[in-house]
Enzyme design. Structure first.
Site, PDB file in Angstrom:
ATOM      1  N   ASN A 180       0.851  -1.198   0.000  1.00 30.88           N
ATOM      2  CA  ASN A 180       0.000   0.000   0.000  1.00 30.88           C
ATOM      3  C   ASN A 180       0.881   1.239   0.000  1.00 30.88           C
ATOM      4  O   ASN A 180       1.875   1.322   0.726  1.00 30.88           O
ATOM      5  CB  ASN A 180      -0.998  -0.013   1.167  1.00 30.88           C
ATOM      6  N   GLU A 225       0.665   5.202   0.522  1.00 31.38           N
ATOM      7  CA  GLU A 225      -0.242   6.213   1.063  1.00 31.38           C
ATOM      8  C   GLU A 225       0.165   7.623   0.626  1.00 31.38           C
ATOM      9  O   GLU A 225       1.283   7.842   0.124  1.00 31.38           O
ATOM     10  CB  GLU A 225      -0.294   6.076   2.587  1.00 31.38           C
ATOM     11  N   GLU A 242      -3.047  -4.419  -3.303  1.00 34.00           N
ATOM     12  CA  GLU A 242      -3.550  -5.253  -4.402  1.00 34.00           C
ATOM     13  C   GLU A 242      -3.475  -4.523  -5.734  1.00 34.00           C
ATOM     14  O   GLU A 242      -3.069  -5.085  -6.753  1.00 34.00           O
ATOM     15  CB  GLU A 242      -5.017  -5.651  -4.145  1.00 34.00           C
ATOM     16  N   CYS A 284     -10.325  -2.392  -5.092  1.00 40.21           N
ATOM     17  CA  CYS A 284      -9.391  -3.458  -5.486  1.00 40.21           C
ATOM     18  C   CYS A 284     -10.152  -4.651  -6.059  1.00 40.21           C
ATOM     19  O   CYS A 284      -9.706  -5.275  -7.023  1.00 40.21           O
ATOM     20  CB  CYS A 284      -8.542  -3.885  -4.303  1.00 40.21           C
TER      21      CYS A 284
HETATM   22  N1  THU Z   1      -5.247  -1.485   2.385  1.00 43.34           N
HETATM   23  C1  THU Z   1      -4.670  -2.286   1.442  1.00 43.34           C
HETATM   24  O1  THU Z   1      -3.567  -1.989   0.945  1.00 43.34           O
HETATM   25  N2  THU Z   1      -5.323  -3.408   1.067  1.00 43.34           N
HETATM   26  C2  THU Z   1      -6.474  -3.851   1.619  1.00 43.34           C
HETATM   27  O2  THU Z   1      -6.953  -4.912   1.238  1.00 43.34           O
HETATM   28  C3  THU Z   1      -7.135  -3.073   2.661  1.00 43.34           C
HETATM   29  C4  THU Z   1      -6.559  -1.738   2.937  1.00 43.34           C
HETATM   30  C5  THU Z   1      -4.502  -0.325   2.847  1.00 43.34           C
HETATM   31  C6  THU Z   1      -4.963   1.009   2.373  1.00 43.34           C
HETATM   32  C7  THU Z   1      -4.416   1.915   3.457  1.00 43.34           C
HETATM   33  O3  THU Z   1      -3.070   2.233   3.165  1.00 43.34           O
HETATM   34  C8  THU Z   1      -4.437   1.056   4.716  1.00 43.34           C
HETATM   35  O4  THU Z   1      -4.540  -0.283   4.259  1.00 43.34           O
HETATM   36  C9  THU Z   1      -5.584   1.376   5.653  1.00 43.34           C
HETATM   37  O5  THU Z   1      -6.784   1.365   4.978  1.00 43.34           O
END
Ligand code: THU
Length: 127
Positions: free
Chosen positions: A24, A26, A37, A76
């Protein structure tokens, strides 16, 4: 993940054996965050090499340090449904070793896709 502190990793195993990773990413403007994902999926599209050819995804894994196996967000699920056949296996896990096995189709039943747009495109072509 400097804002949420929630680290998520995703890995795609391609049909040719390559493993494509994602995390992820941010942003200070929170809504621009890209989940693990989608990062993995978009990386696979770029890494595929052959222009115009989509990568064949054999399996998807998503892992996070969470009480339960991490659940992919709606955005996703839609992106995975666009690029993977519905029967594509998805393994969701956490660091405690809890594992949930599902598929792209089960994560998003009735997904919106190109098929739904054919009628619109045909109508436009007629005019
Ligand atoms: N997040 C993901 O990367 N994948 C998921 O399946 C759920 C959420 C991330 C997005 C964000 O950076 C953090 O988790 C909190 O939502």
């Amino acid at each position: 993940m400097p804002y949420s502190g929630f680290a998520v990793g995703a890995a795609l195993r391609l049909a040719d054996g390559r493993i494509i990773q994602g995390a992820n990413i941010e942003n200070a403007s929170y809504g621009l965050t890209n989940c693990a994902e989608r990062t993995a999926m978009f990386t696979a599209l770029v890494a595929n090499g052959e222009a115009g050819e989509r990568p064949r995804i054999a399996e998807i894994a998503v892992v996070a340090d969470a009480p339960e196996p991490v659940s992919p967000c709606g955005a996703c699920r839609q992106v995975l449904a666009e690029f993977c056949p519905p029967e594509t296996p998805v393994v969701l896990a956490n660091l405690q070793g809890d594992v949930l096995r599902t598929t792209v189709g089960s994560l998003l039943p009735g997904a919106f896709g190109a098929k739904q747009m054919v009628y619109t495109r045909m109508k436009e072509a007629d005019v």
